[in-house]
Write a protein that holds these residues in place. Structure first.
Motif, PDB file in Angstrom:
ATOM      1  N   ARG A  79       0.844  -1.189   0.000  1.00  0.00           N
ATOM      2  CA  ARG A  79       0.000   0.000   0.000  1.00  0.00           C
ATOM      3  C   ARG A  79       0.876   1.235   0.000  1.00  0.00           C
ATOM      4  O   ARG A  79       1.823   1.341   0.782  1.00  0.00           O
ATOM      5  CB  ARG A  79      -0.907  -0.002   1.234  1.00  0.00           C
ATOM      6  N   LEU A  80       0.568   2.209  -0.865  1.00  0.00           N
ATOM      7  CA  LEU A  80       1.356   3.430  -0.977  1.00  0.00           C
ATOM      8  C   LEU A  80       0.621   4.579  -0.302  1.00  0.00           C
ATOM      9  O   LEU A  80      -0.573   4.789  -0.519  1.00  0.00           O
ATOM     10  CB  LEU A  80       1.580   3.755  -2.456  1.00  0.00           C
ATOM     11  N   VAL A  81       1.357   5.339   0.529  1.00  0.00           N
ATOM     12  CA  VAL A  81       0.806   6.515   1.209  1.00  0.00           C
ATOM     13  C   VAL A  81       1.592   7.730   0.729  1.00  0.00           C
ATOM     14  O   VAL A  81       2.824   7.735   0.756  1.00  0.00           O
ATOM     15  CB  VAL A  81       0.933   6.387   2.745  1.00  0.00           C
ATOM     16  N   LEU A  82       0.882   8.772   0.278  1.00  0.00           N
ATOM     17  CA  LEU A  82       1.517   9.920  -0.366  1.00  0.00           C
ATOM     18  C   LEU A  82       1.615  11.116   0.575  1.00  0.00           C
ATOM     19  O   LEU A  82       0.667  11.450   1.285  1.00  0.00           O
ATOM     20  CB  LEU A  82       0.720  10.320  -1.610  1.00  0.00           C
ATOM     21  N   GLY A  83       2.767  11.782   0.547  1.00  0.00           N
ATOM     22  CA  GLY A  83       2.962  13.050   1.230  1.00  0.00           C
ATOM     23  C   GLY A  83       3.542  14.061   0.261  1.00  0.00           C
ATOM     24  O   GLY A  83       4.299  13.693  -0.640  1.00  0.00           O
ATOM     25  N   ILE A  84       3.207  15.350   0.440  1.00  0.00           N
ATOM     26  CA  ILE A  84       3.665  16.399  -0.471  1.00  0.00           C
ATOM     27  C   ILE A  84       4.338  17.495   0.338  1.00  0.00           C
ATOM     28  O   ILE A  84       3.748  18.049   1.273  1.00  0.00           O
ATOM     29  CB  ILE A  84       2.497  16.987  -1.287  1.00  0.00           C
ATOM     30  N   ALA A  85       5.582  17.831  -0.027  1.00  0.00           N
ATOM     31  CA  ALA A  85       6.321  18.923   0.611  1.00  0.00           C
ATOM     32  C   ALA A  85       6.826  19.836  -0.489  1.00  0.00           C
ATOM     33  O   ALA A  85       7.843  19.537  -1.130  1.00  0.00           O
ATOM     34  CB  ALA A  85       7.481  18.389   1.438  1.00  0.00           C
ATOM     35  N   PRO A  86       6.133  20.950  -0.777  1.00  0.00           N
ATOM     36  CA  PRO A  86       6.496  21.817  -1.910  1.00  0.00           C
ATOM     37  C   PRO A  86       7.923  22.338  -1.806  1.00  0.00           C
ATOM     38  O   PRO A  86       8.477  22.511  -0.717  1.00  0.00           O
ATOM     39  CB  PRO A  86       5.474  22.956  -1.816  1.00  0.00           C
ATOM     40  N   TYR A  87       8.505  22.617  -2.989  1.00  0.00           N
ATOM     41  CA  TYR A  87       9.850  23.185  -3.055  1.00  0.00           C
ATOM     42  C   TYR A  87       9.922  24.457  -2.203  1.00  0.00           C
ATOM     43  O   TYR A  87       9.048  25.318  -2.268  1.00  0.00           O
ATOM     44  CB  TYR A  87      10.204  23.560  -4.493  1.00  0.00           C
ATOM     45  N   GLY A  88      10.967  24.559  -1.407  1.00  0.00           N
ATOM     46  CA  GLY A  88      11.231  25.788  -0.668  1.00  0.00           C
ATOM     47  C   GLY A  88      10.394  25.986   0.566  1.00  0.00           C
ATOM     48  O   GLY A  88      10.598  26.949   1.308  1.00  0.00           O
ATOM     49  N   ALA A  89       9.438  25.094   0.831  1.00  0.00           N
ATOM     50  CA  ALA A  89       8.556  25.293   1.982  1.00  0.00           C
ATOM     51  C   ALA A  89       9.146  24.751   3.276  1.00  0.00           C
ATOM     52  O   ALA A  89       8.642  25.037   4.361  1.00  0.00           O
ATOM     53  CB  ALA A  89       7.203  24.623   1.721  1.00  0.00           C
TER      54      ALA A  89
END
Length: 371
Positions: free
Chosen positions: A109-119
Motif C-alpha cells: 500500500r502506498l501513502v503519499l505526502g507532499i512537501a512543496p519546493y522551498g517550503a
C-alpha cells in the motif's frame, strides 16, 4: 548506468499491471522506452517463470487458475510504503504512477505526502508518513547544492529503510549519502539533447533553466559537461526563475534569446516543459519562429508534445524511476543491511519532434535532413 535484466523484468511486470493487466507487447516497449526485441526476450523469461502470460502479441498478468487457486502473495504483501514528493500535477505524477503500479503488483500500500519546493516541510511530511504506519520510505526531498547540510541531517536518522527518488546527496558524505537511490541520469539526458543539436549543425546551444531542485542542478551540470565533451562553448545559463523561486517575467528571457540568435546561437535547451511552451509565441513578437529561426528542445517531456510546434524533448524515465524505487525498497525491507547500498541511474531518451528544424539545419549545412 544501465539497469540489470532482473530490474528491467520487474519494471515490465509493474507496467503490465499499471496498464490494466493486459497490453500489446509493442505498446509495452514504447511505454518503457526499451527496444521491443529486449522486451520480447524478457517477457519470454517471465512467462517461463510463471509471472506473465503471452499470447498473439499481448502480455498479461497471470490470474487464478480454473480451480480458483490464488496467485502467490507479492513481496510487499501487507506492507505500507510512504512516498514523499515536492509536487503533483506535472513531473512527479508519472513517478507516482510508476510507484503505485509497482506497489500494487507487489501487494503493498502506498501513502503519499507532499512537501512543496522551498517550503521546508520535508521532515514534517516524512514524520506524518511514519505516523501513518509506513514501514519504508520513498523520498524526494529538496536536496540541492547550497542548502545547509544540517537542514537534512534527519535523513541519516530515519527509523525505517528509505530510498531517495530522483535525488542524490549533493556531496559524497552529505545527508542521505548512505541511502539507496534511484534517479534519472539527467546529465546523460542533457548530453543527448546537445549531441542532437550539434548533429544538426549548431555550433552553440543556449541553456535556459530553473535552479530550485536537484534535477535543475543536474541539468546545469550536464550542460557544462556536455558542452565540454562536444567542443561547444559553455555559455552562461539563463535563469527561468526570479526571486523567491517563482517563474520570472518571460519577456526579458525572450529578449536575451533573441539577442543570442542575432549573435549566431540558434538553438536553446529549456528546463522545463512549462517554461519551454511559453517561448514560441513570445519569440514571434521578436520576428523569430520555431523551428525556422530557433531550434528548441525542452527538458522533462511532460507537456512538450502538446506545443505548437510539438517540441523535441528529453524524457527522463519517470514511471520507471518510481517502479524501480519501490522494487528496491521492498528488497531492502526483505534483506536489511545484507543488501549493498544501491545507486541506480536510469537513462532518459530524446523524443525528436518538429521544433528542432532538421530541414532548416540541413539547408544551412548542405547535408541531408536527419529527421
Amino acid at each position: 548506468m544501465a539497469i540489470s535484466g532482473e530490474e528491467r523484468r520487474r519494471l515490465i511486470v509493474s507496467a503490465v499491471g499499471e496498464l490494466g493487466g493486459r497490453v500489446r507487447l509493442t505498446e509495452l516497449a514504447d511505454r518503457l522506452g526499451i527496444p521491443a526485441v529486449t522486451v520480447r526476450r524478457d517477457v519470454a523469461a517471465l512467462a517461463d517463470a510463471g509471472r506473465l502470460s503471452r499470447s498473439h502479441g499481448f502480455v498479461s498478468l497471470d490470474r487464478p487458475d480454473a480451480a480458483g487457486a490464488p496467485i502467490a502473495p507479492g513481496p510487499g504483501a501487507g506492507r505500507a510504503l510512504g512516498l514523499l514528493v515536492p509536487s503533483v500535477g506535472s513531473y512527479f505524477d508519472e513517478v507516482i504512477a510508476g510507484a503505485r503500479a509497482a506497489a500494487a503488483a507487489a501487494g503493498a500500500r502506498l501513502v503519499l505526502g507532499i512537501a512543496p519546493y522551498g517550503a521546508g516541510g520535508d521532515r514534517l511530511q516524512t514524520e506524518r508518513l511514519l505516523e501513518s504506519g509506513a514501514e519504508g520510505l520513498l523520498l524526494a526531498p529538496g536536496l540541492v547544492p547550497g542548502r545547509a547540510a544540517e537542514d537534512y541531517a534527519w535523513l541519516d536518522t530515519l527509523p525505517v529503510p528509505a530510498v531517495l527518488v530522483e535525488r542524490r546527496s549533493p556531496t559524497p558524505d552529505g545527508p542521505g549519502s548512505g541511502l539507496d537511490a534511484v534517479a534519472s541520469d539527467h546529465r546523460h539526458g542533457v548530453l543527448s539533447a546537445l549531441r542532437h543539436l550539434a548533429g544538426l549543425g549548431h555550433g552553440s546551444v543556449l541553456l535556459a533553466a530553473r535552479g530550485d531542485s536537484w534535477t535543475a542542478a543536474e541539468v546545469r551540470a550536464g550542460y557544462r559537461e556536455g558542452t565540454r565533451l562536444l567542443g561547444l562553448p559553455d555559455l552562461p545559463a539563463l535563469d527561468t526563475l526570479g526571486p523567491g523561486n517563482v517563474p520570472a517575467d518571460p519577456e526579458p528571457l525572450v529578449a536575451r534569446i533573441a539577442e543570442a540568435v542575432r549573435s549566431g546561437t540558434r538553438a536553446v535547451l529549456v528546463h522545463n516543459d512549462q517554461d519551454a511552451l511559453r517561448l514560441p509565441p513570445l519569440l514571434r513578437a521578436h520576428g523569430l519562429s520555431v523551428p525556422a529561426d530557433v531550434a528548441l528542445v525542452a527538458y522533462d517531456d511532460v507537456f512538450a508534445a502538446l506545443a505548437a510546434p510539438p517540441l523535441t524533448a528529453v524524457a527522463p524515465p519517470k514511471r520507471a524511476v518510481g517502479a524501480a524505487a519501490v522494487d528496491l525498497l521492498l528488497r531492502r525491507l526483505a534483506a536489511g543491511a545484507e543488501l549493498p547500498v544501491h545507486r541506480t541511474a536510469l537513462l532518459p531518451v530524446l523524443h525528436v519532434r518538429a521544433s528542432c528544424g532538421a530541414e532548416q539545419a540541413a539547408a544551412r549545412t548542405g547535408a541531408a535532413p536527419l529527421g
